[in-house]
Scaffold this motif. Sequence first.
Motif, PDB file in Angstrom:
ATOM      1  N   GLY A 194       0.626  -1.334   0.040  1.00 37.71           N
ATOM      2  CA  GLY A 194       0.048  -0.036  -0.013  1.00 37.71           C
ATOM      3  C   GLY A 194       0.718   1.238   0.122  1.00 37.71           C
ATOM      4  N   SER A 195       2.042   1.316   0.873  1.00 42.12           N
ATOM      5  CA  SER A 195       2.804   2.283   0.898  1.00 42.12           C
ATOM      6  C   SER A 195       3.371   2.718  -0.535  1.00 42.12           C
ATOM      7  CB  SER A 195       3.732   2.131   2.006  1.00 42.12           C
ATOM      8  OG  SER A 195       3.230   1.935   3.169  1.00 42.12           O
ATOM      9  N   MET A 196       4.091   1.557  -1.103  1.00 40.66           N
ATOM     10  CA  MET A 196       4.500   1.583  -2.368  1.00 40.66           C
ATOM     11  C   MET A 196       3.765   2.357  -3.594  1.00 40.66           C
ATOM     12  SD  MET A 196       7.608   1.082  -3.841  1.00 40.66           S
ATOM     13  CE  MET A 196       7.452   2.433  -4.922  1.00 40.66           C
ATOM     14  N   PHE A 197       2.244   1.811  -3.443  1.00 46.37           N
ATOM     15  CA  PHE A 197       1.321   2.350  -4.281  1.00 46.37           C
ATOM     16  C   PHE A 197       1.172   3.660  -4.335  1.00 46.37           C
ATOM     17  CE2 PHE A 197      -3.067   3.278  -5.401  1.00 46.37           C
ATOM     18  CZ  PHE A 197      -3.068   2.848  -6.654  1.00 46.37           C
ATOM     19  N   VAL A 198       1.039   4.368  -2.945  1.00 48.55           N
ATOM     20  CA  VAL A 198       0.796   5.694  -2.997  1.00 48.55           C
ATOM     21  C   VAL A 198       2.258   6.255  -3.053  1.00 48.55           C
ATOM     22  CG1 VAL A 198       0.468   7.476  -1.015  1.00 48.55           C
ATOM     23  CG2 VAL A 198      -0.919   5.526  -0.950  1.00 48.55           C
ATOM     24  N   LEU A 199       3.246   5.979  -2.825  1.00 47.63           N
ATOM     25  CA  LEU A 199       4.429   6.409  -3.019  1.00 47.63           C
ATOM     26  C   LEU A 199       4.622   6.670  -4.625  1.00 47.63           C
ATOM     27  CD1 LEU A 199       7.518   7.571  -2.285  1.00 47.63           C
ATOM     28  CD2 LEU A 199       8.180   5.320  -2.281  1.00 47.63           C
ATOM     29  N   ALA A 200       4.361   5.637  -5.355  1.00 48.42           N
ATOM     30  CA  ALA A 200       4.726   5.877  -6.642  1.00 48.42           C
ATOM     31  C   ALA A 200       3.769   6.764  -7.660  1.00 48.42           C
ATOM     32  CB  ALA A 200       4.375   4.229  -7.451  1.00 48.42           C
ATOM     33  N   ILE A 201       2.392   6.519  -7.236  1.00 48.06           N
ATOM     34  CA  ILE A 201       1.612   7.516  -7.976  1.00 48.06           C
ATOM     35  C   ILE A 201       1.818   8.737  -7.596  1.00 48.06           C
ATOM     36  CG2 ILE A 201      -1.106   7.927  -8.110  1.00 48.06           C
ATOM     37  CD1 ILE A 201       0.115   5.145  -9.070  1.00 48.06           C
ATOM     38  N   SER A 202       2.166   9.136  -6.160  1.00 48.36           N
ATOM     39  CA  SER A 202       2.646  10.521  -5.846  1.00 48.36           C
ATOM     40  C   SER A 202       3.811  11.065  -6.485  1.00 48.36           C
ATOM     41  CB  SER A 202       2.837  10.581  -4.390  1.00 48.36           C
ATOM     42  OG  SER A 202       1.614  10.125  -3.520  1.00 48.36           O
ATOM     43  N   ALA A 203       4.709  10.193  -6.652  1.00 49.02           N
ATOM     44  CA  ALA A 203       6.022  10.562  -7.433  1.00 49.02           C
ATOM     45  C   ALA A 203       5.538  10.904  -9.044  1.00 49.02           C
ATOM     46  CB  ALA A 203       6.875   9.388  -7.427  1.00 49.02           C
ATOM     47  N   TRP A 204       4.431  10.073  -9.557  1.00 49.51           N
ATOM     48  CA  TRP A 204       4.161  10.344 -10.815  1.00 49.51           C
ATOM     49  C   TRP A 204       3.553  11.701 -10.890  1.00 49.51           C
ATOM     50  CZ3 TRP A 204      -0.851  11.162 -13.199  1.00 49.51           C
ATOM     51  CH2 TRP A 204      -0.775  10.988 -14.648  1.00 49.51           C
ATOM     52  N   PHE A 205       2.956  12.007  -9.969  1.00 52.28           N
ATOM     53  CA  PHE A 205       1.989  13.591  -9.716  1.00 52.28           C
ATOM     54  C   PHE A 205       3.006  14.486  -9.938  1.00 52.28           C
ATOM     55  CE2 PHE A 205      -2.002  11.655  -7.840  1.00 52.28           C
ATOM     56  CZ  PHE A 205      -2.736  12.013  -9.044  1.00 52.28           C
ATOM     57  N   LEU A 206       4.242  14.440  -9.099  1.00 46.75           N
ATOM     58  CA  LEU A 206       5.163  15.408  -9.024  1.00 46.75           C
ATOM     59  C   LEU A 206       6.151  15.484 -10.259  1.00 46.75           C
ATOM     60  CD1 LEU A 206       6.654  14.718  -5.153  1.00 46.75           C
ATOM     61  CD2 LEU A 206       5.162  16.638  -6.019  1.00 46.75           C
ATOM     62  N   LEU A 207       6.360  14.277 -10.816  1.00 45.09           N
ATOM     63  CA  LEU A 207       6.934  14.586 -12.196  1.00 45.09           C
ATOM     64  C   LEU A 207       6.248  15.164 -13.097  1.00 45.09           C
ATOM     65  CD1 LEU A 207       8.415  10.774 -12.058  1.00 45.09           C
ATOM     66  CD2 LEU A 207       9.792  12.692 -12.026  1.00 45.09           C
ATOM     67  N   LYS A 208       5.110  15.172 -13.080  1.00 49.35           N
ATOM     68  CA  LYS A 208       3.993  15.838 -13.928  1.00 49.35           C
ATOM     69  C   LYS A 208       3.767  17.101 -13.566  1.00 49.35           C
ATOM     70  CE  LYS A 208       3.544  12.398 -16.996  1.00 49.35           C
ATOM     71  NZ  LYS A 208       3.754  12.564 -18.451  1.00 49.35           N
ATOM     72  N   GLY A 209       4.065  17.544 -12.396  1.00 47.91           N
ATOM     73  CA  GLY A 209       3.721  18.933 -11.697  1.00 47.91           C
ATOM     74  C   GLY A 209       2.524  19.159 -11.469  1.00 47.91           C
ATOM     75  N   ARG A 210       1.682  17.891 -11.095  1.00 53.47           N
ATOM     76  CA  ARG A 210       0.336  18.215 -10.786  1.00 53.47           C
ATOM     77  C   ARG A 210       0.117  17.742  -9.317  1.00 53.47           C
ATOM     78  NH1 ARG A 210      -3.040  14.020 -14.473  1.00 53.47           N
ATOM     79  NH2 ARG A 210      -4.864  15.056 -13.177  1.00 53.47           N
ATOM     80  N   HIS A 211      -0.957  18.463  -8.652  1.00 55.55           N
ATOM     81  CA  HIS A 211      -1.318  18.177  -7.382  1.00 55.55           C
ATOM     82  C   HIS A 211      -0.150  18.104  -6.321  1.00 55.55           C
ATOM     83  CE1 HIS A 211      -5.026  17.394  -9.807  1.00 55.55           C
ATOM     84  NE2 HIS A 211      -4.387  16.189 -10.193  1.00 55.55           N
ATOM     85  N   SER A 212       0.831  19.056  -6.427  1.00 53.75           N
ATOM     86  CA  SER A 212       2.107  18.737  -5.922  1.00 53.75           C
ATOM     87  C   SER A 212       1.696  18.751  -4.098  1.00 53.75           C
ATOM     88  CB  SER A 212       2.957  20.047  -6.169  1.00 53.75           C
ATOM     89  OG  SER A 212       3.279  20.003  -7.370  1.00 53.75           O
ATOM     90  N   GLU A 213       1.012  19.610  -3.587  1.00 50.71           N
ATOM     91  CA  GLU A 213       0.875  19.656  -2.217  1.00 50.71           C
ATOM     92  C   GLU A 213       0.192  18.337  -1.708  1.00 50.71           C
ATOM     93  OE1 GLU A 213       1.962  21.953  -0.085  1.00 50.71           O
ATOM     94  OE2 GLU A 213       2.838  22.757  -2.113  1.00 50.71           O
ATOM     95  N   LEU A 214      -0.606  17.854  -2.346  1.00 51.17           N
ATOM     96  CA  LEU A 214      -1.380  16.374  -2.057  1.00 51.17           C
ATOM     97  C   LEU A 214      -0.274  15.351  -2.157  1.00 51.17           C
ATOM     98  CD1 LEU A 214      -4.763  14.972  -2.883  1.00 51.17           C
ATOM     99  CD2 LEU A 214      -2.790  13.901  -3.638  1.00 51.17           C
ATOM    100  N   ALA A 215       0.428  15.371  -3.332  1.00 52.38           N
ATOM    101  CA  ALA A 215       1.394  14.301  -3.588  1.00 52.38           C
ATOM    102  C   ALA A 215       2.577  14.459  -2.397  1.00 52.38           C
ATOM    103  CB  ALA A 215       2.112  14.430  -4.990  1.00 52.38           C
ATOM    104  N   LYS A 216       3.176  15.488  -2.253  1.00 43.73           N
ATOM    105  CA  LYS A 216       4.051  15.626  -1.026  1.00 43.73           C
ATOM    106  C   LYS A 216       3.685  15.101   0.170  1.00 43.73           C
ATOM    107  CE  LYS A 216       5.135  19.999  -2.091  1.00 43.73           C
ATOM    108  NZ  LYS A 216       5.838  21.227  -1.819  1.00 43.73           N
ATOM    109  N   ARG A 217       2.345  15.503   0.684  1.00 40.97           N
ATOM    110  CA  ARG A 217       1.917  14.939   1.797  1.00 40.97           C
ATOM    111  C   ARG A 217       1.614  13.406   1.860  1.00 40.97           C
ATOM    112  NH1 ARG A 217       0.804  20.224   1.535  1.00 40.97           N
ATOM    113  NH2 ARG A 217       0.653  21.462   3.377  1.00 40.97           N
TER     114      ARG A 217
END
Length: 508
Positions: A194-217
């Motif tokens: 579960g942690s890896m799933f959240v980590l990977a999808i959040s990393a994808w958001f940051l790489l795309k520059g989308r939803h950065s605040e949500l992704a970092k948290r």
Amino acid sequence: MDVVTLSRLQFALTALYHFLFVPLTLGLSFILAIMESVWVMTGRTIWRDMTKFWGTLFGINFAMGVATGLTMEFQFGTNWAYYAHYVGDVFGAPLAIEGLMAFFLEATFVGLFFFGWNRLSRLQHLICTWLLALGTSMSALWILIANGWMQNPVGSQFNVDTMRMEVTNFADVIFNPVAQAKFVHTVSAGYVAGSMFVLAISAWFLLKGRHSELAKRSMTVALSFGLASALSVVVLGDESGYTASQNQKMKLAAIEAMWHTEKAPASFTIFGIPDQEEQITHFQVTIPWVLGLIATRSIDEEVPGIVDLERKNDDRVVSGIVAYKALDQLRHGHGSPAVLDQFKAHQNDLGYALLLKRYTPDVTKATLGDIKRAVRDTVPNVPTLFWSFRVMVGIGLYLIALFGYGFYLASRRQLTKQRWFLKLALVSLPLPWVAIELGWVVAETGRQPWSIDGVLPTFLSVSSVTTGQVWTSLIGFVVFYTTLLVVDVFLMLKYIQLGPVDLKETAA
């Protein structure tokens, strides 16, 4: 491809497929509870949005897990009828309780989680989310109690009158050390997934520059929870190794490709090429003492090798023949107190006599050659176990390093500056599932040739069906499950692409 092989293949495919969804359910449920707790404590809307977004993905995964889990359990009646008859009085009880947990606890609070946002207070909804997380773990507990009994059949005894295994002490079944070790190890692995799933999808958001605040948290939660869970997997995996050394010595010897007993403490093999036919491991690279310390937690206790265990199993097959002959007399009304006492003295080895049914219809007339072949059958597939275990451990150590370094970056607020780490996190997404599936390969392949360790051989457990019938159901399951997988991936990608902000706008 006989009925036994096909039935094993079908159950393996459905079980491994089902367990693609279970770890994510286990891990995401607790991550949702953590995120919603922060929202309730701080009142910051972003944490509620995080809970709803990851909750949507959790819901898709949960539905797929339910659909695949039901078909898997029905196979005990369709493909493994004699298994269900012989041990159903013991094995069925944990499965029934798991059904109550899943359908009355999990299902109730899943509904309240999704439909209670505007109907419950913040605290009430938070309690429902935590109970959902607890329900998913409790559901896994009863499944693993049932599986633990298959590995170490305690709290039960063969009944001469009914010719079935029956419960003698249900508390022993529940608190079976193998089951408890498997539970904590398995749920911790789910938390990592579960942690890896959240980590990977959040990393994808940051790489795309989308939803950065949500992704970092989200990444911060995933990294901290994932690091603690990954470390727990290693520690609790050590406990599983210790219980195996106490209750499944052949499995442990096969995992290590240890053909001969070494002087204590035994060394651990890092690399080698096991040759099961010649009973030797080529190009072996070892670390002294490590296996002995892990498996026995001592420096003077031996870890028995495969050859020595085969000798002991030879004695158990011979003892089992005595039990089988006495049981045959009791069944046909020719028993006496002396015959009953003889059966009781040897009944723990009855399962080893049943191994002979592969080679002779009359166990009491087995030849030395039959006994030798039955003893050789007690050794599982060594190369499969050897490599599955090492790849699983290697992935586990890699994930500890990944979560550890990510946690360091998060503590220094440098996650967005290290794009190479974000890319590494994204491509590492499948690894927990690879490790988890290999863990099940080790657990179930290592138990062979038994469906119930030392009690019931796998080849005797199947239903009276034809190969054509099993082929039909196997092909049907492959087609159906492949369709579900396509739907699952499509829905996951769709809602990940929408993201939390777009998702709210779409709903509006």
